[in-house]
Design a protein around this motif. Structure first.
Motif, short mmCIF file in Angstrom:
data_model
loop_
_atom_site.label_atom_id
_atom_site.label_comp_id
_atom_site.label_asym_id
_atom_site.label_seq_id
_atom_site.Cartn_x
_atom_site.Cartn_y
_atom_site.Cartn_z
N CYS A 155 47.64 49.37 35.82
CA CYS A 155 48.82 48.96 36.60
C CYS A 155 48.98 47.44 36.52
O CYS A 155 48.09 46.69 36.94
N ILE A 156 50.12 46.96 36.01
CA ILE A 156 50.32 45.51 35.85
C ILE A 156 50.32 44.82 37.21
O ILE A 156 49.81 43.70 37.34
N ASN A 157 50.85 45.47 38.25
CA ASN A 157 50.85 44.85 39.57
C ASN A 157 49.43 44.68 40.10
O ASN A 157 49.12 43.69 40.77
N CYS A 158 48.56 45.64 39.79
CA CYS A 158 47.15 45.52 40.18
C CYS A 158 46.46 44.42 39.37
O CYS A 158 45.71 43.60 39.92
N ILE A 159 46.71 44.41 38.07
CA ILE A 159 46.07 43.44 37.19
C ILE A 159 46.37 42.01 37.63
O ILE A 159 45.51 41.13 37.59
N ARG A 160 47.60 41.78 38.10
CA ARG A 160 47.97 40.43 38.53
C ARG A 160 47.23 40.00 39.79
O ARG A 160 47.14 38.81 40.08
N THR A 161 46.73 40.96 40.56
CA THR A 161 45.97 40.59 41.77
C THR A 161 44.50 40.36 41.49
O THR A 161 43.80 39.77 42.33
N PHE A 162 44.00 40.81 40.35
CA PHE A 162 42.56 40.75 40.07
C PHE A 162 41.99 39.33 40.14
O PHE A 162 40.90 39.13 40.69
N PRO A 163 42.67 38.29 39.59
CA PRO A 163 42.08 36.95 39.68
C PRO A 163 41.85 36.49 41.12
O PRO A 163 40.88 35.78 41.40
N TYR A 164 42.71 36.90 42.04
CA TYR A 164 42.53 36.52 43.45
C TYR A 164 41.35 37.24 44.07
O TYR A 164 40.56 36.65 44.82
N LEU A 165 41.21 38.52 43.75
CA LEU A 165 40.06 39.28 44.26
C LEU A 165 38.75 38.69 43.76
O LEU A 165 37.79 38.54 44.53
N VAL A 166 38.71 38.36 42.46
CA VAL A 166 37.51 37.77 41.87
C VAL A 166 37.19 36.45 42.56
O VAL A 166 36.03 36.15 42.89
N ASP A 167 38.22 35.64 42.82
CA ASP A 167 38.05 34.34 43.46
C ASP A 167 37.52 34.50 44.89
O ASP A 167 36.59 33.81 45.31
#
Length: 377
Positions: free
Chosen positions: A106-118
């Motif tokens: 899901c592209i919308n999920c993928i775009r949130t991943f950097p914030y989760l990792v941070d």
């Protein structure tokens, strides 16, 4: 005699009240049984020492304002846990939990991943645990090897639970990818965010709940109040009012209402012909294709997908049992081809200006499995 009976009754009532208060202070974790309905989480039975004397009053006050978090239900597997199962209950009374419902294509999920990792890097040692609930949109996302590879690709090291049967998704009555729930130290949902965005607000809430955790546990650990967002490769701009971005488009018969030259909702196959003037926001197949519930697959070459769209970016969720080269053109101009093999999301097209264009995808071999086209601005 009546007076003595009244006194005895009063004493019994006081004892019952005292025992009840002690029970509430101790808390009791409910067991999680795979396949059973999801239970609400409570204070961890294993850590009564973490519950201060005023915990009953605090929890009672929260109960009047907030919903209890639901337990992970019917998990199908675990990633980043050394193979060990995890629950939300094991963290209640100890941690703040960020529950993230997502799926890797899901592209919308993928775009949130950097914030989760941070957030995980910044706040794990302050008492934050992130649990990814990976609820698949397509069958290939049920494969734990695919999920493991995707989490590694996106730098996700926090625990991820495979929710292949939609147990946890259903327990939370969810309808969206992604969705984030923040669960406080007492197991209550304190924040709920649907979709992308809201990153500053979410981080502020994380900080607030970590400060509350420190107070509850009597810790002196300081939690930063500054918001320092990760640097993203590109900003997301908004579309002008005169142009509406194309919607996510599915190729499988279960959801292919935008099928321009075929019968939506039908599992079928055969030869398809693309019209001279395709309609905006409709997909068209050329050549021999098989239409299955969650994807379309070309059974011969030549074959083609044509889609007039409005967006700055185009993404293609696809797979192939053996690598298939796919030629790409936009408005008749050839772009760099892509090679589809892994079941995942592929970048197809990007430009600076939002506008209307026509995409053509031409597989050079049979066996291309087309799931969705998604769009960004």
């Amino acid at each position: 005699m009546m007076r003595n009976k009244q006194i005895v009754g009063l004493v019994v009532a006081i004892v019952v009240i005292v025992v009840s208060i002690m029970y509430l202070q101790m808390g009791k974790a409910k067991p999680v049984i795979s396949g059973a309905p999801a239970a609400e989480v409570t204070a961890a039975e294993a850590s009564p020492s973490l519950m201060p004397a005023d915990s009953a009053a605090r929890i009672a006050a929260k109960s009047a304002m907030y919903e209890k978090a639901k337990e992970i239900a019917a998990p199908s597997g675990f990633v980043n846990t050394d193979g060990q199962p995890i629950t939300i209950s094991q963290y209640v009374g100890k941690k703040v939990v960020l529950l993230d419902i997502m799926t890797y294509s899901c592209i919308n999920c993928i775009r949130t991943f950097p914030y989760l990792v941070d957030w995980y890097k910044k706040y794990e040692d302050k008492g934050l645990v992130i649990i990814g609930i990976h609820t698949p949109e397509f069958d290939f996302e049920k494969n734990i090897d695919n999920v493991t590879a995707a989490m590694k690709k996106y730098g996700i090291t926090f625990p991820v639970v495979l929710d292949n049967d939609y147990g946890t998704w259903s327990a939370y009555k969810n309808l969206y990818w992604p969705r984030k729930y923040l669960i406080d130290i007492d197991g209550f949902i304190r924040y709920d965010h649907i979709g992308e965005g809201g990153y500053g607000e979410t981080e502020e809430k994380i900080q607030d709940l970590l400060k509350e955790r420190a107070d509850v546990l009597g810790l002196g650990a300081a939690v930063s109040s500054s918001i320092d967002m990760p640097t993203m490769p590109e900003a997301v701009s908004q579309a002008p009012e005169s142009l509406d971005q194309s919607r996510e488009t599915y190729f499988g018969s279960a959801r292919n209402e935008f099928f321009g030259n075929g019968a939506p909702g039908r599992t079928t196959g055969g030869m398809f012909t693309i019209p001279d003037k395709p309609t905006l926001n409709r997909f068209y197949l050329g050549g021999e294709w098989s239409i299955l519930p969650d994807h379309a697959e070309n059974t011969a070459v030549p074959a083609k997908i044509v889609y007039p769209f409005v967006a700055r970016k185009v993404f293609f969720v696809a797979s192939a049992d053996s690598p298939v080269a796919v030629n790409v053109s936009v408005d008749g101009k050839a772009l760099a081809p892509i090679t589809v093999h892994e079941a995942r999301l592929y970048d197809v097209y990007a430009t600076d200006a939002l506008g209307q264009h026509t995409l053509e995808l031409s597989p050079q071999g049979k066996g291309l499995q087309a799931f969705t086209l998604t769009f960004g601005n």
